[in-house]
Design a protein around this motif. Structure first.
Motif, PDB file in Angstrom:
ATOM      1  N   UNK A  31       0.867  -1.184   0.000  1.00  0.00           N
ATOM      2  CA  UNK A  31       0.000   0.000   0.000  1.00  0.00           C
ATOM      3  C   UNK A  31       0.902   1.232   0.000  1.00  0.00           C
ATOM      4  N   UNK A  32       0.658   2.140  -0.937  1.00  0.00           N
ATOM      5  CA  UNK A  32       1.486   3.338  -1.074  1.00  0.00           C
ATOM      6  C   UNK A  32       0.662   4.570  -0.687  1.00  0.00           C
ATOM      7  N   UNK A  33       1.248   5.451   0.115  1.00  0.00           N
ATOM      8  CA  UNK A  33       0.549   6.665   0.545  1.00  0.00           C
ATOM      9  C   UNK A  33       1.463   7.870   0.350  1.00  0.00           C
ATOM     10  N   UNK A  34       0.906   8.949  -0.223  1.00  0.00           N
ATOM     11  CA  UNK A  34       1.675  10.197  -0.400  1.00  0.00           C
ATOM     12  C   UNK A  34       1.470  11.091   0.817  1.00  0.00           C
ATOM     13  N   UNK A  35       2.579  11.617   1.326  1.00  0.00           N
ATOM     14  CA  UNK A  35       2.557  12.468   2.525  1.00  0.00           C
ATOM     15  C   UNK A  35       3.269  13.770   2.179  1.00  0.00           C
ATOM     16  N   UNK A  36       2.708  14.939   2.538  1.00  0.00           N
ATOM     17  CA  UNK A  36       3.384  16.198   2.196  1.00  0.00           C
ATOM     18  C   UNK A  36       4.840  16.224   2.662  1.00  0.00           C
ATOM     19  N   UNK A  67       3.696  20.453  -4.452  1.00  0.00           N
ATOM     20  CA  UNK A  67       3.492  19.063  -4.845  1.00  0.00           C
ATOM     21  C   UNK A  67       4.456  18.062  -4.248  1.00  0.00           C
ATOM     22  N   UNK A  68       5.492  18.499  -3.570  1.00  0.00           N
ATOM     23  CA  UNK A  68       6.500  17.558  -3.062  1.00  0.00           C
ATOM     24  C   UNK A  68       5.876  16.607  -2.045  1.00  0.00           C
ATOM     25  N   UNK A  69       6.235  15.330  -2.150  1.00  0.00           N
ATOM     26  CA  UNK A  69       5.634  14.337  -1.261  1.00  0.00           C
ATOM     27  C   UNK A  69       6.643  13.282  -0.853  1.00  0.00           C
ATOM     28  N   UNK A  70       6.451  12.795   0.375  1.00  0.00           N
ATOM     29  CA  UNK A  70       7.130  11.588   0.821  1.00  0.00           C
ATOM     30  C   UNK A  70       6.271  10.404   0.389  1.00  0.00           C
ATOM     31  N   UNK A  71       6.879   9.242   0.303  1.00  0.00           N
ATOM     32  CA  UNK A  71       6.116   8.035  -0.024  1.00  0.00           C
ATOM     33  C   UNK A  71       6.225   7.051   1.133  1.00  0.00           C
ATOM     34  N   UNK A  99      10.137   7.000   2.203  1.00  0.00           N
ATOM     35  CA  UNK A  99      11.150   7.672   1.382  1.00  0.00           C
ATOM     36  C   UNK A  99      10.763   9.150   1.344  1.00  0.00           C
ATOM     37  N   UNK A 100      11.629  10.014   1.859  1.00  0.00           N
ATOM     38  CA  UNK A 100      11.222  11.422   2.024  1.00  0.00           C
ATOM     39  C   UNK A 100      11.337  12.231   0.734  1.00  0.00           C
ATOM     40  N   UNK A 101      12.235  11.856  -0.189  1.00  0.00           N
ATOM     41  CA  UNK A 101      12.602  12.810  -1.232  1.00  0.00           C
ATOM     42  C   UNK A 101      13.190  14.040  -0.557  1.00  0.00           C
ATOM     43  N   UNK A 102      13.198  15.183  -1.214  1.00  0.00           N
ATOM     44  CA  UNK A 102      13.654  16.405  -0.552  1.00  0.00           C
ATOM     45  C   UNK A 102      12.569  16.854   0.421  1.00  0.00           C
ATOM     46  N   UNK A 161      14.214   6.436   4.648  1.00  0.00           N
ATOM     47  CA  UNK A 161      15.220   6.856   3.664  1.00  0.00           C
ATOM     48  C   UNK A 161      15.066   8.361   3.532  1.00  0.00           C
ATOM     49  N   UNK A 162      16.045   9.097   4.038  1.00  0.00           N
ATOM     50  CA  UNK A 162      15.881  10.553   4.162  1.00  0.00           C
ATOM     51  C   UNK A 162      17.051  11.284   3.518  1.00  0.00           C
ATOM     52  N   UNK A 163      16.757  12.421   2.901  1.00  0.00           N
ATOM     53  CA  UNK A 163      17.817  13.246   2.320  1.00  0.00           C
ATOM     54  C   UNK A 163      18.602  13.945   3.421  1.00  0.00           C
ATOM     55  N   UNK A 164      19.849  14.301   3.138  1.00  0.00           N
ATOM     56  CA  UNK A 164      20.655  15.003   4.143  1.00  0.00           C
ATOM     57  C   UNK A 164      21.461  16.114   3.478  1.00  0.00           C
TER      58      UNK A 164
END
Ligand SMILES: [Zn+2]
Length: 331
Positions: A84-89, A95-99, A110-113, A134-137
């Motif tokens: 199950x996949x959920x988009x989180x602000x 539009x940027x979202x974590x998954x 997975x945070x993305x930026x 999984x987070x950007x740094x």
């Protein structure tokens, strides 16, 4: 849940899902529309509607792409195979979202930026509980401490007002997608006349559709700059210096927190505000996620992994993930 790191991106092999892949793939999650994340013409693309709209702008002539886009709004979920996949602000740009990926009782984010403090424009982040993060740094060193949006708003407006009152021309250099629109939002809503370069203005409608307002801005014209604050792209700095006019440059960026930023940016005003998380925000994110395993991608991965391990986290910087410096669109 299996996670594989490749030079081309992060792969979840059980779902055959790539996270922000750098090369064309069968199925991709695109966290946001900066060009170092939304690249490649993929067969199936999953992203928020705002990110898909921006992604389409890259291939306006390509009709094939329209059939491959699957929108997932902030807060919505869908099923992909066993997951199950959920988009989180993510609070980074429009539009940027974590998954959030939930599979067999395991939760991966997975945070993305990511930006944890509320942004000048758009939706604030939520921290999702997970087992693996999984987070950007990008700004994963203790020197990176950024202004709140209220502080940034006040500094941007004050610099513009003081420079105009002094007879100068305030110039804000912002990346075409994200920072540029945020600066226009501040100036326009403070009632400060502002002229906006076309490469920034072209994305204003996407922000307006997401609820931002930009009253009274005008298109940038090089011959007509008196009495206005200018919102331009960083690549235009050299041309300004050569013009001989009384331009005074403000640098609104996470990199403005560095000691050498004034020289590097050629700016007289440094405003350390970013659309990425600063160091303290990254630590908060790690703690509040509850993750038992943290993977760091992009930027200062090794130093932040070391700091997190000292604080008791199981953190690492996966070797195959290539670190990223700045690109033309984002920090
Ligand atoms: Zn970005």
């Amino acid at each position: 849940m299996l996670v594989a790191y490749h030079p081309a991106g992060i792969h979840l092999p059980e779902l055959d899902l790539w996270l922000d892949p750098k090369e064309p793939v069968e199925r991709a999650w695109i966290s946001h529309a900066h060009s170092d994340h939304a690249r490649g013409l993929h067969r199936n693309v999953l992203a928020t509607p705002e990110t898909l709209r921006l992604y389409r702008l890259r291939w306006p002539e390509n009709e094939e792409i329209a059939q491959s886009l699957q929108p997932l709004r902030h807060g919505e979920s869908l099923h992909l195979g066993p997951a199950k996949l959920t988009a989180i602000p993510a609070g980074h740009i429009v539009g940027a979202a974590q998954l959030l990926v939930e599979q067999a009782g395991e939760r991966l984010v997975y945070t993305g930026d990511l930006k944890l403090m509320p942004p000048l424009c758009g939706t604030a982040t939520e921290v999702a509980r997970c087992d693996r993060l999984i987070i950007e740094s990008t700004f994963g060193l203790p020197i990176f401490h950024f202004l709140t949006r209220e502080e940034a708003r006040a500094r941007i407006a004050a610099f513009a007002t003081a420079t105009l009152e002094d007879g100068g021309v305030p110039v804000f250099l912002g990346y075409p997608l994200g920072r540029g629109q945020e600066i226009v939002e501040v100036l326009a809503n403070a009632g400060i006349p502002c002229a906006v370069h076309g490469s920034i203005a072209r994305f204003l409608p996407v922000y307006e559709a997401a609820g931002c307002r930009f009253p009274g801005w005008s298109p940038y014209e090089a011959r007509n700059t008196r009495g206005k604050a200018l919102v331009l792209t960083p690549s235009m700095r050299r041309g300004l210096e050569a013009s001989g006019k009384d331009f005074r440059i403000a640098y609104v960026s996470g990199w403005a927190a560095l000691d050498n930023a004034r020289t590097r940016a050629g700016a007289e005003e440094l405003i350390p505000y970013s659309d990425h998380a600063g160091f303290a925000e990254l630590l908060t994110m790690a703690r509040e996620s509850g993750a038992s395993r943290i993977d760091l991608v992009h930027g200062y991965t090794e130093p932040l992994a070391r700091i997190l391990r000292q604080q008791g986290f199981d953190a690492c910087a996966p070797a195959a993930q290539v670190s990223r410096a700045t690109d033309e669109e984002g920090e």
